[in-house]
Design an enzyme around this catalytic site. Structure first.
Site, PDB file in Angstrom:
ATOM      1  CD  GLU A 116     -46.963  -1.832 -19.718  1.00 50.40           C
ATOM      2  OE1 GLU A 116     -46.456  -0.897 -20.314  1.00 50.40           O
ATOM      3  OE2 GLU A 116     -46.307  -2.716 -19.107  1.00 50.40           O
ATOM      4  CE  LYS A 118     -51.568  -5.761 -27.788  1.00 46.91           C
ATOM      5  NZ  LYS A 118     -51.781  -5.061 -29.063  1.00 46.91           N
ATOM      6  CG  ASP A 120     -54.791   0.158 -31.881  1.00 49.51           C
ATOM      7  OD1 ASP A 120     -53.898  -0.524 -32.423  1.00 49.51           O
ATOM      8  OD2 ASP A 120     -55.976   0.168 -32.263  1.00 49.51           O
ATOM      9  CE1 TYR A 228     -47.920   7.624 -22.093  1.00 46.17           C
ATOM     10  CE2 TYR A 228     -49.073   7.818 -24.194  1.00 46.17           C
ATOM     11  CZ  TYR A 228     -48.943   8.153 -22.871  1.00 46.17           C
ATOM     12  OH  TYR A 228     -49.840   9.012 -22.302  1.00 46.17           O
ATOM     13  CE  LYS A 318     -56.506  -7.855 -29.354  1.00 42.08           C
ATOM     14  NZ  LYS A 318     -55.925  -6.972 -30.303  1.00 42.08           N
ATOM     15  CB  CYS A 412     -64.938  11.295 -62.722  1.00 42.63           C
ATOM     16  SG  CYS A 412     -66.097  12.013 -61.558  1.00 42.63           S
ATOM     17  CB  CYS A 415     -68.038  14.457 -64.836  1.00 45.50           C
ATOM     18  SG  CYS A 415     -66.281  14.337 -64.454  1.00 45.50           S
ATOM     19  CB  CYS A 430     -62.736  13.786 -60.789  1.00 46.08           C
ATOM     20  SG  CYS A 430     -63.624  14.777 -61.997  1.00 46.08           S
ATOM     21  CB  CYS A 435     -66.774  16.875 -61.772  1.00 54.95           C
ATOM     22  SG  CYS A 435     -67.408  15.401 -60.980  1.00 54.95           S
TER      23      CYS A 435
END
Ligand code: IVH
Length: 670
Positions: A116, A118, A120, A228, A318, A412, A415, A430, A435
């Site tokens: 099945e 894998k 993520d 799942y 994998k 920042c 600016c 910021c 800016c």
């Protein structure tokens, strides 16, 4: 007073009916009824529960909408440890695994495996007591995880109640699986985050994890999570004596079980399935990083046992890495249109899955700290979700000691204003609306193709205009002259003329584009169109209250507030006045409902279009049309994108008129 039998019956039927439509919508993306019809059913359910609270079932669809926020997650112990998997990356390594399995079992004949994808995402455990979902937790360290029950309850692919038969047979049932976000939903989620001026997620896995670990379940409820199932632990399963049978059983109990689960025999069978999965992978709407191979028979699993946190009976094969090593040359900070400051790693250019990568966003302070990334580090990068390059990890062994740590800037970078990280947010900001970096991003947005569509005004030129003090807000674009443009670097006579022509033409853009161009937080293309439709004139939108705005379908409280705030700001008012003085037309917008050719017409949308389906749906609705999920003889038009499937076939059979995107645009006069 007891509840009349008639009401009880209606209630029971209604719960089942809504559950049925929930499954079609949330699990299979294949609704059969329109949103309006669904809302009507749901409202009826709510009113029955309000009038007769005692009928409320623990698995009622109303119990998913999100409970009150928590202060912190409790910790829960897993009765059976959540293990990890050994890894292999080639056929040879898998053959070694297979040999160890055979040796362990004293078996000569070929082993029956299941294979099945894998997934993520993140692993969770769901506990069902007497058939009711009671506790759900994250994997944590394998022994203890976090109690995220309230959040898991909001996920529609998690049944709240199992069948009576199962409740009797297995009074305690622990289901394990992976919470993920589909790629398509991830794209839409990030677009929404961007429009709302919030930080983006790096990839679907982070988005799933971030969404599940929210203290406020209402936030989780708004996120497109799915679950799942991939196994069961801690019970004697009697005649369910193989993994394959368990998966079938889970499916019959309403769980989502991977459609690519298969049986395979021996190294040859498993290898064939692996090669097949490699081919299928690009077409999947979720991310996978390999294939999980499990010995199918439980009796064999038990005999094999486990070593150091991983079972001997399963392995993760994998995929070859779409990963590469490179060096961090620098870490810089970029400032977005809404002031969010994003750390970016500048990399030695390197090729990953066919593309040269030289920058990778580090997203925010927390992600940067979690990676512990420094200038000079060697890092492993990959292209996540096909396009966005991401730093997976720092290869600490390769450190020389000369690496330089970098912190989020206190000021920042554009600016110099002090940055802030508002409580509860991941992003530094910021707050200076003048800016220069923010300004140049705002100008870029203003001129974008979907907004005022000023050809030739891209990011570089926007920055140049700001740097040279030629613009203080986007409206100043209309005050540009050839004399002012010509001194700019790389600006010639012709280029300047073309730009001025494009600017002149942009004065006639229609209201939806103007509203989008203003850059109101949370107002993207779809919302801008709805607002233009509703108000017809900017003057009227300008005076709208939060309450009025919230009445509008598609405008939530957050956007409503943001619109009101925007128009309350004197700088923004001045900018609009300036646009008017410069001759931007602001013509009243009337694609009006009544005259619309599609008013009252019924649409179904299928296939992949150039923008999310939601966009077309809102567009059709804003023109008085209806959108439903499946084609019937009552359907007037089928809007067809790429890779359309059964709906297109159906439409042809029923003689329903089909339109591609161009034809559709023409029909509605876009
Ligand atoms: S079975 C003992 N099946 O991979 C076996 N795991 O390293 C337990 N995963 O964090 C896992 N898809 O969340 C199994 N189809 C699948 C899976 C899967 C993803 C994850 C799992 C765990 C990790 C194991």
């Amino acid at each position: 007073m007891s509840v009349p039998e008639k009401i009880r019956e209606e209630y029971k039927k209604l719960v089942e009916e809504i559950k049925y439509h929930d499954r079609l919508y949330y699990m299979y993306d294949r609704p059969e009824i329109s949103d309006a019809e669904y809302d009507r059913l749901f409202d009826r359910l709510l009113s029955l529960e309000r009038e007769h609270p005692e009928v409320t079932a623990p698995d009622s669809p109303t119990q998913r909408v999100g409970a009150e926020p928590l202060k912190a997650f409790k910790s829960v112990a897993h009765r059976v440890r959540m293990l990890s998997l050994q890894k292999v990356t080639s056929k040879e390594e898998f053959a070694d695994f297979d040999r160890r399995v055979k040796e362990g079992l004293g078996e000569r004949s070929e082993i029956e495996y299941t294979v099945e994808p894998k997934l993520d995402g993140l692993a969770v455990e769901l506990i069902y007591e007497k058939g009711l979902f009671t506790v759900g937790s994250t994997r944590g360290d394998g022994t203890r995880g976090e109690d995220v029950t309230l959040n898991l309850r909001t996920i529609h692919s998690i049944p709240l109640k199992l069948s009576g038969e199962t409740a009797r047979r297995y009074p305690l049932l622990e289901v394990r699986g992976e919470v993920i976000i589909r790629r398509s939903a991830f794209g839409r989620l990030n677009k929404k985050m961007e429009e709302q001026g919030e930080g983006l997620f790096a990839n679907p896995r982070n988005a799933a994890a971030g969404s599940l670990r929210q203290l406020d379940p209402k936030i989780t409820a708004g996120r497109p999570l799915i679950f799942y199932a991939y196994g069961i632990s801690a019970v004697d399963l009697e005649e369910l004596d193989t993994h394959f049978k368990v998966m079938k059983f889970l499916k019959s109990e309403g769980f989502l079980v991977n459609e690519h689960l298969k049986l395979a025999t021996g190294v040859a069978g498993v290898t064939a399935e692996f090669d097949n999965l490699v081919k299928v992978r690009p077409s999947l709407d979720y991310e996978i990083d390999g294939m999980v191979v499990k010995v199918n028979r439980f009796e064999e699993q038990v005999r094999l046992g486990e070593i150091s946190r991983a079972p001997r009976w399963a392995v993760a094969w994998k995929f070859a890495a779409e990963e590469a090593e490179t060096k961090v040359k620098d870490i810089v900070f970029s400032v977005g249109r809404t002031g969010i400051i994003t750390p970016v790693a500048k990399l030695e250019p390197v090729r990953v899955s066919g593309v040269t990568v030289s920058n990778a966003s580090l997203h925010n302070e927390d992600e940067m700290k979690a990676l512990d990334i420094r200038i000079g580090d060697t890092v492993l990068i990959r292209r996540a979700g096909d396009v966005i390059p991401e730093v997976l990890e720092v290869i600490k062994e390769k450190r020389t000691g000369d690496e330089i740590e970098v912190a989020m800037p206190e000021n920042c970078p554009s600016c110099g204003t002090m940055t802030v990280r508002p409580e509860g947010e991941a992003a530094h900001r910021c707050l200076n609306s003048a800016c220069p970096a923010q300004l140049s991003e705002r100008i870029f947005h203003f001129a974008a193709k979907e907004a005022m569509d000023i050809e030739g005004l891209g990011g570089k030129l926007a920055a140049q205009l700001v740097e040279n003090n030629l613009v203080k807000d986007p409206a100043d674009i209309y005050l540009l002259t050839k004399a002012r443009l010509l001194p700019l670097e790389l600006m010639g006579e012709k280029k300047a003329q073309n730009l001025l022509t494009a600017i002149e033409q942009s004065k006639k853009r229609e209201l939806p584009r103007i509203i989008l161009a203003l850059g109101i937080l949370g107002v993207g293309e779809a919302a801008a169109r709805i607002l233009a439709e509703q108000f017809g004139e900017l003057e009227l939108l300008l005076r709208a209250s939060v309450e009025e705005l919230m009445e509008i379908d598609g405008i939530g409280p957050k956007i409503a507030q943001s619109i009101v705030d925007y128009f309350a700001n004197p700088g923004n008012k001045e900018m609009i006045a300036k646009m008017k003085r410069a001759g931007v037309v602001f013509a009243p917008y009337r694609a009006a409902r009544k005259e619309s050719v599609i008013a009252g017409k019924s649409f179904v949308i299928t296939g992949t279009l150039s923008k999310p389906r939601e966009y077309f749906k809102k567009l059709i609705q804003s023109l008085g049309g209806k959108v439903s999920g499946s084609v019937s003889s009552k359907t007037d038009f089928l809007l067809v994108g790429e890779d359309a499937g059964s709906k297109l076939e159906n439409a042809r059979k029923l003689g329903v008129m089909t339109l591609n995107e161009d034809e559709f645009s023409r029909l509605i006069g876009l």
